[in-house]
Every structure is written in C-alpha cells, then in structure tokens.
Design a protein around this motif. Structure first.
Motif, PDB file in Angstrom:
ATOM      1  N   LEU A  79       0.833  -1.210   0.000  1.00 50.35           N
ATOM      2  CA  LEU A  79       0.000   0.000   0.000  1.00 50.35           C
ATOM      3  C   LEU A  79       0.866   1.257   0.000  1.00 50.35           C
ATOM      4  N   GLU A  80       1.905   1.253   0.833  1.00 54.62           N
ATOM      5  CA  GLU A  80       2.799   2.417   0.921  1.00 54.62           C
ATOM      6  C   GLU A  80       3.455   2.694  -0.427  1.00 54.62           C
ATOM      7  N   LYS A  81       3.899   1.605  -1.103  1.00 61.58           N
ATOM      8  CA  LYS A  81       4.617   1.796  -2.374  1.00 61.58           C
ATOM      9  C   LYS A  81       3.677   2.270  -3.482  1.00 61.58           C
ATOM     10  N   LEU A  82       2.480   1.692  -3.527  1.00 66.32           N
ATOM     11  CA  LEU A  82       1.510   2.127  -4.546  1.00 66.32           C
ATOM     12  C   LEU A  82       1.184   3.608  -4.335  1.00 66.32           C
ATOM     13  N   HIS A  83       1.015   3.963  -3.074  1.00 67.07           N
ATOM     14  CA  HIS A  83       0.671   5.347  -2.740  1.00 67.07           C
ATOM     15  C   HIS A  83       1.816   6.288  -3.117  1.00 67.07           C
ATOM     16  N   ARG A  84       3.052   5.890  -2.724  1.00 60.25           N
ATOM     17  CA  ARG A  84       4.227   6.734  -2.996  1.00 60.25           C
ATOM     18  C   ARG A  84       4.420   6.928  -4.495  1.00 60.25           C
ATOM     19  N   LYS A  85       4.096   5.904  -5.285  1.00 58.54           N
ATOM     20  CA  LYS A  85       4.312   6.005  -6.736  1.00 58.54           C
ATOM     21  C   LYS A  85       3.057   6.464  -7.460  1.00 58.54           C
ATOM     22  N   ASN A  86       2.052   6.850  -6.647  1.00 58.21           N
ATOM     23  CA  ASN A  86       0.816   7.368  -7.231  1.00 58.21           C
ATOM     24  C   ASN A  86       0.139   6.380  -8.185  1.00 58.21           C
ATOM     25  N   LEU A  87       0.097   5.123  -7.779  1.00 61.50           N
ATOM     26  CA  LEU A  87      -0.456   4.061  -8.632  1.00 61.50           C
ATOM     27  C   LEU A  87      -1.813   3.610  -8.094  1.00 61.50           C
ATOM     28  N   PRO A  88      -2.658   3.067  -8.946  1.00 66.12           N
ATOM     29  CA  PRO A  88      -3.965   2.587  -8.469  1.00 66.12           C
ATOM     30  C   PRO A  88      -3.814   1.452  -7.459  1.00 66.12           C
ATOM     31  N   LEU A  89      -4.726   1.434  -6.488  1.00 66.29           N
ATOM     32  CA  LEU A  89      -4.648   0.412  -5.427  1.00 66.29           C
ATOM     33  C   LEU A  89      -5.449  -0.825  -5.848  1.00 66.29           C
ATOM     34  N   THR A  90      -4.997  -1.467  -6.941  1.00 63.03           N
ATOM     35  CA  THR A  90      -5.720  -2.639  -7.437  1.00 63.03           C
ATOM     36  C   THR A  90      -4.763  -3.804  -7.631  1.00 63.03           C
ATOM     37  N   LEU A  91      -5.337  -4.998  -7.778  1.00 61.38           N
ATOM     38  CA  LEU A  91      -4.491  -6.183  -7.971  1.00 61.38           C
ATOM     39  C   LEU A  91      -3.680  -6.088  -9.258  1.00 61.38           C
ATOM     40  N   SER A  92      -4.336  -5.621 -10.347  1.00 61.39           N
ATOM     41  CA  SER A  92      -3.586  -5.571 -11.613  1.00 61.39           C
ATOM     42  C   SER A  92      -2.488  -4.518 -11.535  1.00 61.39           C
ATOM     43  N   SER A  93      -2.731  -3.469 -10.755  1.00 64.67           N
ATOM     44  CA  SER A  93      -1.684  -2.458 -10.585  1.00 64.67           C
ATOM     45  C   SER A  93      -0.500  -3.053  -9.819  1.00 64.67           C
ATOM     46  N   ILE A  94      -0.803  -3.860  -8.803  1.00 66.50           N
ATOM     47  CA  ILE A  94       0.273  -4.526  -8.044  1.00 66.50           C
ATOM     48  C   ILE A  94       1.087  -5.400  -9.004  1.00 66.50           C
TER      49      ILE A  94
END
Ligand code: 0O2
Length: 227
Positions: A79-94
């Motif tokens: 969650l922290e990394k997705l947030h820091r990189k401004n990425l969607p919080l979804t499985l496909s984004s992960i």
C-alpha cells in the motif's frame, strides 16, 4: 519503506481515508491467488540457488552461498509503495507495477561469488532478466551496496504456466551487516539533527571499511585458491 511497528495512519496521514483503506483491505483479501503465485516463484528461484550451491560445493569443495532469506512484501508495504508512486490500489496495478512483491536475498562470503551466481541464474533458459541495478560497482550515496536483479520465472500450475517477477538481492555478509544496521537506524526519527548527520557520516565510513574488508577477503581467497 515503512516502519512495521507503527500504525500506517500515523505514518501516512494522507493515506488514511477509511474508504480507501477498506477497499484496499478487500483487494488484499482477494489477492490470495496472486500472493500464492509469488510464493511459488520464490520457491522456484530459491531452489535454483540451492542447486547452484550444491553443485559448486561438489566441484570446488566450498559453498558460495552463506544463507538465503526470502520474503513476501506485506500488504502495508504494498500500500505504501503504490501510494508513494501514485499508482492505483488494485491487484492488476500490483502485478503490473510492483516488481518486488516476491523477494529473495542471497548472502555470500565473497564479492566474486555474487557475480558468478547472478551470471549462472541469468543464463538459465527459463529465466528472463528484466532489470539489473549494480549497487556494488555503483554504491548508493549513503554507502548501500548490493546487486539487485528483477527476473521473471515461470511457475507451472495445474492448468497453466504463469511468468512471475521476483526481486533478487545478492550481497556479502559485510554488506548485509551494514544494511541491517542502516535500516534500523533509519527509523530512529527522534534523533537530534546533529546526531543524525553524524550517524549517517559514520555509516558511510563503515560502508567504505566493509567494502575494503570484502576486497581484502577476496584477495586472500584468490591467493589461497591459487595454491
Ligand atoms: P523491503 O522491506 O526490503 O522490501 P523503491 O524504493 O522500492 O521505490 P526501487 O528502485 O524498487 O525503489 O528500489 P531499489 O533501489 O532497487 O531497492 C529496493 C530494496 O533494496 C529495498 O526494499 C531494500 O531492501 C534495499 N535497499 C535499497 N536501498 C537501501 C538502503 O539505502 N539501505 C538499506 N538498508 N536497504 C536498501 P524496500 O522496498 O525499501 O524494503
């Protein structure tokens, strides 16, 4: 990087929107299949290193690998990394954006073994090298040293084959010792500014000393092995 001992809401107040957090928790709850694939990929890559270690010890009567550590990135850290990189919080984004969900760290005694093992891994025909960061030849400003690889490895499931990304970190015992201490000190946020600056400078000095130690140990081994 986050402090696992502190609540996420205090570390990232901007993250703490209840709806976002609830949605992300639901996403992670449905991520068991994805996480299981990462666990399988870790097993595959770990086995590859164990096989190389075994073969090398038969041929050369010594083990290039001191130890192997594996980890699956925690939901909070994802969650922290997705947030820091401004990425969607979804499985496909992960899956598409984070390449270090599956992590394996190989700790060696000697620097030469790091490059030998990395080379042996990359040459395997089911391994695809996606990225290489050589923080040994080009250390980070703070003194951090390690060889980082992002590789893709196939895992064979009941009905299908999936390619999964794994982050491989290779380092010496001395680099591991340094990185563990630096990691701990980084979270001592309550240190006064002058102590912090002095500590960073001491750590940089320690990184230089440990690099010299690695070089010296390598040259001793080279001499011993020539005899
Ligand atoms: P954890 O808990 O180990 O997973 P990023 O910072 O992840 O956005 P990138 O390019 O993926 O950017 O990072 P990089 O440089 O390849 O390094 C990622 C990992 O290397 C870190 O993982 C650490 O494990 C390690 N690392 C990198 N730099 C340092 C450092 O200066 N000190 C220490 N102790 N470790 C470092 P995570 O995700 O930060 O944490």
């Amino acid at each position: 990087m986050i402090d696992a001992n502190k609540d996420l809401s205090t570390q990232f107040p901007s993250l703490y929107n209840k709806e976002i957090m609830d949605n992300f928790r639901a996403t992670m709850a449905s991520s068991q299949e994805l996480m299981s694939r990462y666990r399988c990929a870790i097993m595959e890559v770990e086995t590859k290193f164990k096989v190389l270690n075994e073969q090398f010890s038969l041929q050369h009567d010594r083990n290039p690998i001191e130890s192997i550590k594996t980890r699956l990135k925690s939901p909070d850290s994802i969650l922290e990394k997705l947030h820091r990189k401004n990425l969607p919080l979804t499985l496909s984004s992960i899956e598409n954006n984070l390449f270090d969900i599956a992590g394996i760290r190989v700790i060696c005694s000697f620097v030469d073994d790091i490059y030998m093992l990395a080379d042996c891994l990359i040459r395997q025909d089911d391994i695809t090298l996606l990225e290489e960061k050589d923080y040994i030849r080009n250390p980070k400003e703070n003194g951090y040293r390690s060889l980082h690889l992002i590789v893709e490895v196939p895992i064979f499931l009941q009905e299908e084959k999936r390619n999964v990304k794994v982050e491989v970190q290779l380092r010496t015992i001395a680099m591991e010792f340094w990185a563990n201490l630096e990691h701990r000190l980084r979270y001592k946020k309550d240190l006064p500014e002058d102590v912090l600056i002095a500590t960073e400078s001491s750590l940089l000095e320690c990184a230089e000393i440990s690099s010299m130690l690695d070089k010296k140990m390598q040259s001793i081994r080279n001499v011993v092995e020539e005899k």
